[in-house]
Design a protein around this motif. Sequence first.
Motif, mmCIF file in Angstrom:
data_model
loop_
_atom_site.group_PDB
_atom_site.id
_atom_site.type_symbol
_atom_site.label_atom_id
_atom_site.label_comp_id
_atom_site.label_asym_id
_atom_site.label_seq_id
_atom_site.Cartn_x
_atom_site.Cartn_y
_atom_site.Cartn_z
ATOM 1 N N ASP A 107 0.828 -1.206 0.000
ATOM 2 C CA ASP A 107 0.000 0.000 0.000
ATOM 3 C C ASP A 107 0.862 1.255 0.000
ATOM 4 O O ASP A 107 0.538 2.258 -0.650
ATOM 5 N N ILE A 108 1.953 1.216 0.754
ATOM 6 C CA ILE A 108 2.860 2.367 0.788
ATOM 7 C C ILE A 108 3.509 2.576 -0.569
ATOM 8 O O ILE A 108 3.677 3.716 -1.027
ATOM 9 N N SER A 141 8.218 6.326 8.124
ATOM 10 C CA SER A 141 8.871 6.144 9.418
ATOM 11 C C SER A 141 9.696 4.867 9.479
ATOM 12 O O SER A 141 10.681 4.792 10.206
ATOM 13 N N GLY A 142 9.324 3.867 8.739
ATOM 14 C CA GLY A 142 10.032 2.589 8.769
ATOM 15 C C GLY A 142 11.074 2.489 7.677
ATOM 16 O O GLY A 142 10.889 2.975 6.558
ATOM 17 N N SER A 143 12.177 1.819 8.003
ATOM 18 C CA SER A 143 13.237 1.645 7.006
ATOM 19 C C SER A 143 12.807 0.684 5.906
ATOM 20 O O SER A 143 13.106 0.909 4.726
ATOM 21 N N ALA A 148 11.739 0.010 0.059
ATOM 22 C CA ALA A 148 10.935 -0.543 -1.031
ATOM 23 C C ALA A 148 10.562 0.520 -2.058
ATOM 24 O O ALA A 148 10.745 0.321 -3.269
ATOM 25 N N PHE A 149 10.023 1.670 -1.608
ATOM 26 C CA PHE A 149 9.528 2.637 -2.593
ATOM 27 C C PHE A 149 10.605 3.618 -3.049
ATOM 28 O O PHE A 149 10.465 4.213 -4.117
ATOM 29 N N GLU A 150 11.698 3.776 -2.317
ATOM 30 C CA GLU A 150 12.720 4.728 -2.749
ATOM 31 C C GLU A 150 13.454 4.229 -3.979
ATOM 32 O O GLU A 150 13.867 5.013 -4.829
#
Length: 798
Positions: A107-108, A141-143, A148-150
């Motif tokens: 979802d993120i 906030s989570g690594s 994943a999205f970066e």
Amino acid sequence: MPFLRLLVLVLLLGKGDPVCRLQGSAQPPELAQDGDLLIGGIFSFHINTIIYLFHHFTIFYHLSFNFREFKFAQAMIFAINEINKNPELLPNVKLGYKIYNNCGTMDILRAALALVSGLKGEVSDDNCTKSETVQAILGHSGSGPTIAFEQVVGRFHVPVISHFATCACLSNRKEYPTFFRTIPSDYYQSRALAMLVRHFGWTWIGAIAVNNQYGLDGIAAFIQAAQEYGVCIEYSEAFSLSDPPGSLQRIIEVIKHATSKVIMAFMSHREIKLLATELYKQNITGLQWVGSDAWITDHSLTDSEGHSILEGSLGFAVSQAKIPGLSEISGNTVFDCSLNDSTNAQRKPCSGFESLQNVESQFTDVSDLRFTNNVYKSVYAVAHALDNLIKCEGWQMSVHTVNFTTAEGERVYFDNNGDSPARYELVNLQRTNKGTMEGLTVGIYDASLPDSHQFIMNNITVVWGNGLTKVPVSVCSEKCPPGRRIRSSRKENSIHCMKCPPEYWSNNQRDACIPKVIEFLAYDEILGTLLALFSLLGVFLTMITTQVFYCHKETPLVRANNSELSFLLLFSLTLCFLCSLTFIGRPSEWSCMLRHTAFGITFVLCISCVLGKTIVVLMAFRATLPGSNVMKWFGPTQQRLSVLAFTLIQVVICILWLTINPPFPFENLLLYKDRIILECALGSAVGFWAVLGYIGLLALLCFLLAFLARKLPDNFNEAKLITFSMLIFCAVWVTFIPAYVSSPGKFTVAVEIFAILASSYGLLFCIFLPKCFIILLRPEQNTKKHIMGKTPNNYIYY
């Protein structure tokens, strides 16, 4: 036919609207505000909590609200509105925002793609030029989700600025070229945690991490840094919320049977709450927790059943901060009112009587803004980058060149890897009066300072795990005993104590064997220096006495004192003083043989001379009897032969000693455990005691003869002086035997030197000092008439 098809197509297009519509439905943001330029944000207001039933493989989900994540979003909105009101930053440009509320990596990722694509429901001629693509994305906030999205967003050259993603892997510019963060990398946190563990002397600890890249990389960096500081890891485990129940139970069993009392937990608040709850259920206590910044200041810890297990935990978090005006927006949200009527027509105006004092909520609590301030700084970093782009008419926004100072005086900039400066506060979880846990700052860490000043504790009292009043002890053993060092055992993932070789001893840290100190009586130590000075002083006084006697050799006193034996006695005393020097210094093969033989021969020579003088006194008075012709049997020749004979006997004993079993240098490893005594072994104990016994025999014989002659008439009391000198000599050597046997190490040698010097000084002073007194200060008594008053006539000639 083709023309007909073309005509139909033109007619269809002419009747349609000039609008492009997106097939399906675009994911709308949770919070949004229009603007000339948009900033995206991804936070997780709602989180899915996983609960296991350990007897059956069952998973339940329930939705809960995360106030801290919602506060992050409100801080982003507050900063954007504050910038829009600032005429000096981005003038004539209105910032807008799109904030997505998603949990779960997929979802993120969808939210990130929606922010980058800028897709709208429909695109027409009226709005086709207006872009909804964001200029930067704030979060997550989570690594794990950020990683994943970066990797996807980075291909579009859209900067991602995280306020909480600390994984050191994100510093890799090849894989994450557009990633920045306003929180230090875990590389620095791991080293700070290792320094913390070393500071409190915890050399035997356990390590647990969340089973993702954040936890595994963080715990690996911590273990590497901890081992550099001499810390041993008893166990290293990892788990995640999605693991089967048996995984967590296995870790519980490891903790239960471990000997270490300190646990390093590199995970988020979700994993630590699950772990603490299970430990609490099984009544596993007595542990000191060291936590990563992902959970050490999380307010939701109090919500867990086993939060008491975590009381007293230590960990590093970013520095505390204040954001002026943030409390007002929190109040507006709680009371659903607006301070300005024109600001928001949908909200009623605030009456002015609203008060947050009676409102208790994590959202309204602005006392702990450690990570919220990172969001605030992230928004300003994007704004400054956009401002630089607009003013410099550049073609691309560059966050890397940002360098500004906040209103609170904090400098914000990024290094070549997109990381912020590493500054932490050491936080101690302590229980408040309300029953919650609060992170109290008890120290600081600043990686920009020299190593010796990076970690500093303040004077605030630390609360330890389970209410302990003193620093917990967590070592592999209380301490390796002296003479043993720590040996690491990878096979058992433990450490043991290994005995050092005989010539080695453990250092103070008990982690290495170092060569033992070799000890002997040296010239450069105080005791050796003093004994050497007394020896040289004896030589000097003996030479002065010899000079006095030689200058007055023709006087009646010197002649009556048997000058030939007197000079020979003075010579032997000089040798006695000098032979004591052979006992000082590093023992060698030659020095060991020389010191004992020289001592034995010189002392026999000395006692032989005294014995000869004693016999002369007895013979002289014996010769005064009528008809006595004794002196012809003990004249000068007989005196020389007697001295030579007595000395030759000692020479023979020494030759036999050196031939059969001579003394030799010996390293005594048994007397002391931590040092080696380098001494001269006797070789043959019989030879040593034969030498001493022969000296004692001659001294006793001399003492008995002098004692018998003590009452003979003699104006200069020769027999009495010899008696007193031999009494001192015998007393010294009688007390020498027990002192020699009981003295340890180099003090054995010192006792022997002391006995040599004491007996030599006794002979020198008792025999020669009274005569030097008469020669130098009472010359009127140094006359033939005075000496012959009670002395036999024939005594004067010897």
